[in-house]
Design a protein around this motif. Structure first.
Motif, PDB file in Angstrom:
ATOM      1  N   ALA A 216      -2.569  75.945 -18.207  1.00 48.12           N
ATOM      2  CA  ALA A 216      -2.467  74.841 -17.787  1.00 48.12           C
ATOM      3  C   ALA A 216      -3.451  74.146 -17.425  1.00 48.12           C
ATOM      4  CB  ALA A 216      -1.471  74.874 -16.616  1.00 48.12           C
ATOM      5  N   GLU A 217      -4.475  74.552 -16.998  1.00 53.58           N
ATOM      6  CA  GLU A 217      -5.673  74.245 -16.539  1.00 53.58           C
ATOM      7  C   GLU A 217      -6.710  73.806 -17.670  1.00 53.58           C
ATOM      8  OE1 GLU A 217      -9.987  75.655 -14.072  1.00 53.58           O
ATOM      9  OE2 GLU A 217      -7.981  76.649 -13.927  1.00 53.58           O
ATOM     10  N   GLN A 218      -6.664  74.594 -18.615  1.00 48.00           N
ATOM     11  CA  GLN A 218      -7.400  74.470 -19.762  1.00 48.00           C
ATOM     12  C   GLN A 218      -6.822  73.547 -20.843  1.00 48.00           C
ATOM     13  OE1 GLN A 218      -7.408  78.310 -21.681  1.00 48.00           O
ATOM     14  NE2 GLN A 218      -9.152  79.089 -20.653  1.00 48.00           N
ATOM     15  N   ASN A 219      -5.484  73.065 -20.617  1.00 48.07           N
ATOM     16  CA  ASN A 219      -4.898  72.204 -21.514  1.00 48.07           C
ATOM     17  C   ASN A 219      -4.153  71.325 -20.928  1.00 48.07           C
ATOM     18  OD1 ASN A 219      -5.103  73.808 -24.256  1.00 48.07           O
ATOM     19  ND2 ASN A 219      -4.546  75.401 -22.956  1.00 48.07           N
ATOM     20  N   PRO A 220      -4.855  70.250 -20.211  1.00 49.78           N
ATOM     21  CA  PRO A 220      -4.324  69.184 -19.441  1.00 49.78           C
ATOM     22  C   PRO A 220      -3.602  68.241 -20.243  1.00 49.78           C
ATOM     23  CG  PRO A 220      -6.529  69.002 -19.277  1.00 49.78           C
ATOM     24  CD  PRO A 220      -6.280  70.386 -19.893  1.00 49.78           C
ATOM     25  N   GLY A 221      -2.434  67.804 -20.144  1.00 54.10           N
ATOM     26  CA  GLY A 221      -1.838  67.010 -20.774  1.00 54.10           C
ATOM     27  C   GLY A 221      -1.114  67.342 -22.015  1.00 54.10           C
ATOM     28  N   HIS A 222      -1.142  68.552 -22.234  1.00 51.84           N
ATOM     29  CA  HIS A 222      -0.672  69.112 -23.327  1.00 51.84           C
ATOM     30  C   HIS A 222       0.424  70.434 -23.167  1.00 51.84           C
ATOM     31  CE1 HIS A 222      -3.024  67.152 -26.082  1.00 51.84           C
ATOM     32  NE2 HIS A 222      -4.340  67.387 -25.458  1.00 51.84           N
ATOM     33  N   LEU A 223       0.369  71.026 -22.129  1.00 51.48           N
ATOM     34  CA  LEU A 223       1.307  72.312 -21.950  1.00 51.48           C
ATOM     35  C   LEU A 223       1.992  72.252 -20.644  1.00 51.48           C
ATOM     36  CD1 LEU A 223      -0.884  75.186 -23.140  1.00 51.48           C
ATOM     37  CD2 LEU A 223       0.647  73.822 -24.542  1.00 51.48           C
ATOM     38  N   SER A 224       3.239  72.478 -20.564  1.00 54.69           N
ATOM     39  CA  SER A 224       4.139  72.677 -19.410  1.00 54.69           C
ATOM     40  C   SER A 224       4.398  74.322 -19.524  1.00 54.69           C
ATOM     41  CB  SER A 224       5.200  71.780 -19.222  1.00 54.69           C
ATOM     42  OG  SER A 224       6.123  72.344 -18.255  1.00 54.69           O
ATOM     43  N   LEU A 225       4.061  74.930 -18.739  1.00 58.97           N
ATOM     44  CA  LEU A 225       4.694  76.494 -18.697  1.00 58.97           C
ATOM     45  C   LEU A 225       5.364  76.800 -17.476  1.00 58.97           C
ATOM     46  CD1 LEU A 225       1.059  76.219 -19.448  1.00 58.97           C
ATOM     47  CD2 LEU A 225       1.762  78.200 -20.758  1.00 58.97           C
ATOM     48  N   VAL A 226       6.631  77.546 -17.716  1.00 58.05           N
ATOM     49  CA  VAL A 226       7.546  77.834 -16.623  1.00 58.05           C
ATOM     50  C   VAL A 226       7.990  79.289 -16.702  1.00 58.05           C
ATOM     51  CG1 VAL A 226       9.634  77.561 -15.534  1.00 58.05           C
ATOM     52  CG2 VAL A 226       8.347  75.626 -16.768  1.00 58.05           C
ATOM     53  N   HIS A 227       7.602  80.218 -15.707  1.00 55.84           N
ATOM     54  CA  HIS A 227       8.093  81.471 -15.724  1.00 55.84           C
ATOM     55  C   HIS A 227       9.535  81.201 -14.907  1.00 55.84           C
ATOM     56  CE1 HIS A 227       7.636  86.064 -14.256  1.00 55.84           C
ATOM     57  NE2 HIS A 227       8.914  85.759 -15.165  1.00 55.84           N
ATOM     58  N   ILE A 228      10.591  81.882 -15.498  1.00 54.44           N
ATOM     59  CA  ILE A 228      12.184  81.553 -14.546  1.00 54.44           C
ATOM     60  C   ILE A 228      12.667  83.072 -14.368  1.00 54.44           C
ATOM     61  CG2 ILE A 228      13.130  81.098 -16.884  1.00 54.44           C
ATOM     62  CD1 ILE A 228      15.094  79.093 -15.308  1.00 54.44           C
ATOM     63  N   PHE A 229      13.299  83.257 -13.248  1.00 54.27           N
ATOM     64  CA  PHE A 229      14.079  84.180 -12.952  1.00 54.27           C
ATOM     65  C   PHE A 229      15.471  83.469 -13.021  1.00 54.27           C
ATOM     66  CE2 PHE A 229      17.157  86.069  -9.826  1.00 54.27           C
ATOM     67  CZ  PHE A 229      17.357  87.247 -10.570  1.00 54.27           C
ATOM     68  N   PRO A 230      16.299  84.058 -14.243  1.00 55.17           N
ATOM     69  CA  PRO A 230      17.616  83.444 -14.563  1.00 55.17           C
ATOM     70  C   PRO A 230      18.819  83.754 -13.764  1.00 55.17           C
ATOM     71  CG  PRO A 230      17.183  85.333 -15.874  1.00 55.17           C
ATOM     72  CD  PRO A 230      15.867  85.255 -15.178  1.00 55.17           C
ATOM     73  N   GLY A 231      18.498  84.597 -13.001  1.00 56.92           N
ATOM     74  CA  GLY A 231      19.857  85.011 -12.210  1.00 56.92           C
ATOM     75  C   GLY A 231      20.524  86.229 -12.818  1.00 56.92           C
TER      76      GLY A 231
END
Length: 365
Positions: A216-231
Motif C-alpha cells: 500500500a505504501e509503495q503504490n499510493p492511489g493504486h491498491l487497496s489490500l484487505v486481510h479478512i477473517f470470514p467467520g
C-alpha cells in the motif's frame, strides 16, 4: 457491524461504476465460489460489464459454476484458469502468466488489460491437522497456500492491478485479527517444536499485515489490500475425505449447535465482495512524495465510513477486517514489532523466498 442491506446496496453501486475484471484464486469451491456467485448475481444484466477469471484445480466444478453464473449474468465473461499445485510458486507464476496472456488477448484490439479485483481464498483445510510438510521449493505447504503464494499472486499480477482505474482491490481470506506469538528468528516455522495450527495462523496473520502495508505504501492511489477473517462458513471443506477420523466423527455431532453462529453462504459472498467498495480505499499520495490516509470520513454517499487501516489511519490502504465488515484494531504487540524492524524483515524474507525460488533454487530461510 455493517448491515447486510447496506453491503448489498454498496455492491450494487460498485457494479454500475465501470466494467469489472476480477480474478478469484480458489474459485471452484467454498468462499471463492460464494463470492463469484454474489458478483454474478449482483451484476446480472444491470452492470456495465464483467470478465471473471476462476483459478482452481477442479475443471468440472468450474464448468458448473460458469454455466450457472452465465444464466444469472448473461453479459458476463467467465474464464477458467487451470491450476496445478498452488503451494508451488512456479505454478503460481504459470497461472499469472496465463491470466496476463488471456487478458491481453481480450484487449488486443483496444482497451487496457487490467485486474480490478483479486480475491484469494485458496487453501487445503486438512493441512491444518498435519505436521509441517515441505514443498520441493523449501516452503511449508500450508504457509505457502495461506501466505507466500498469495503474496506472489499480488506481485506477479501487479502490472494488471496497477492498470485498474478503481483502484484495484485485493482480498486475502483467512485469519485477520488472530495474531498470537511470532518468532522473528524462524518466520518459516522450520522448528517442528514450534509448528502447529496456532503458530501458522499467527505467523500468516502478522506477515500478511506487514506485507500488505508495504505494498500500500509503495503504490499510493493504486491498491487497496484487505486481510479478512470470514467467520465460520460451512463450506464443502468440512466434508473433505482427507480430514482426520476424529473430525469426521465429531463434526456432524457439533454442527447443529454451531450452525446458528455461522455466516450463511450468500451473505458470506456479499461481504467478501463488499471489500471492493470505496469503504476500503487505496492510500493517498501527497505532493511531498510521502503517503497518508484520508481526510474524508465516509463513502458511498455517506452510507458507510471510510475504514481505518492497520496503521491506525483512516483510508491508509491496508486493512484487517472481521466477518461483519468492521476493521479490527491491531494488538499492542504490533508497536514493539514495528519498533524492532519486523515489518522490514518480513518483506525482505518474503522477497528472498521469491527470488531464490524463481532462480530455480530451494528456499532455506
Amino acid at each position: 457491524m455493517v448491515q447486510i442491506d447496506v453491503v448489498r446496496s454498496c455492491n450494487a453501486t460498485l457494479i454500475k461504476t465501470q466494467p469489472l475484471v476480477a480474478v478469484f484464486v480458489g474459485g471452484t469451491s467454498g468462499i471463492g465460489e460464494n463470492t463469484i456467485r454474489a458478483l454474478a448475481t449482483t451484476h446480472s444484466d444491470q452492470g456495465k460489464g464483467l470478465r471473471l477469471y476462476i483459478v482452481g484445480r477442479n475443471a468440472d466444478a468450474a464448468k458448473r459454476i460458469i454455466s450457472e453464473c452465465s444464466r444469472v449474468c448473461p453479459i458476463g465473461q467467465f474464464r477458467f484458469v487451470q491450476a496445478g499445485d498452488l503451494s508451488l510458486l512456479r505454478d503460481v507464476d504459470h497461472v499469472c502468466s496465463e491470466i496476463t496472456r488471456m487478458e491481453e488477448d481480450e484487449n488486443a484490439n483496444g482497451g487496457s488489460a487490467r485486474v480490478d479485483l483479486l480475491v484469494m481464498s485458496h487453501a487445503y483445510f486438512p493441512l491444518l491437522f498435519r505436521p509441517r510438510t515441505e514443498t520441493k521449493e523449501g516452503l511449508d505447504m500450508n504457509m505457502s497456500l495461506l501466505y507466500y503464494s498469495r503474496m506472489r499472486f499480488i506481485i506477479k499480477l501487479l502490472p494488471l492491478l496497477l492498470a485498474s482505474p478503481l483502484p484495484a482491490h485485493i482480498a486475502s481470506v483467512y485469519s485477520a485479527g488472530k495474531e498470537g506469538k511470532i518468532l522473528p528468528e524462524d518466520l518459516s516455522l522450520r522448528n517442528p517444536q514450534q509448528y502447529g495450527q496456532a503458530s501458522v495462523r499467527s505467523h500468516v496473520t502478522y506477515m500478511t499485515t506487514f506485507f500488505m502495508e508495504k505494498l500500500a505504501e509503495q503504490n499510493p492511489g493504486h491498491l487497496s489490500l484487505v486481510h479478512i477473517f470470514p467467520g465460520l462458513v460451512f463450506t464443502d471443506a468440512f466434508s473433505s475425505a482427507d480430514l482426520p477420523t476424529w473430525f469426521k466423527f465429531s463434526f456432524p455431532l457439533v454442527a447443529p449447535f454451531v450452525r446458528p453462529f455461522t455466516v450463511p453462504l450468500e451473505e458470506n459472498g456479499q461481504r467478501i465482495l463488499f471489500l471492493a467498495t470505496p469503504r476500503y480505499p487505496a492510500r493517498q499520495a501527497i505532493n511531498s512524495g510521502t503517503t497518508t490516509g484520508r481526510d474524508e470520513a465516509s463513502a458511498n454517499n455517506g452510507m458507510v465510513e471510510i475504514a481505518v487501516g492497520t496503521d491506525g489511519n483512516r483510508g491508509s490502504g491496508a486493512y484487517a477486517c472481521d466477518s461483519n465488515g468492521e476493521t479490527i484494531p491491531l494488538k499492542e504487540t504490533y508497536k514493539k514489532l514495528r519498533a524492532d524492524g519486523l515489518a522490514g524483515k518480513v518483506w525482505d524474507h518474503t522477497m528472498k523466498a521469491f527470488d531464490d525460488i524463481e532462480a530455480g533454487g530451494i528456499f532455506t530461510g
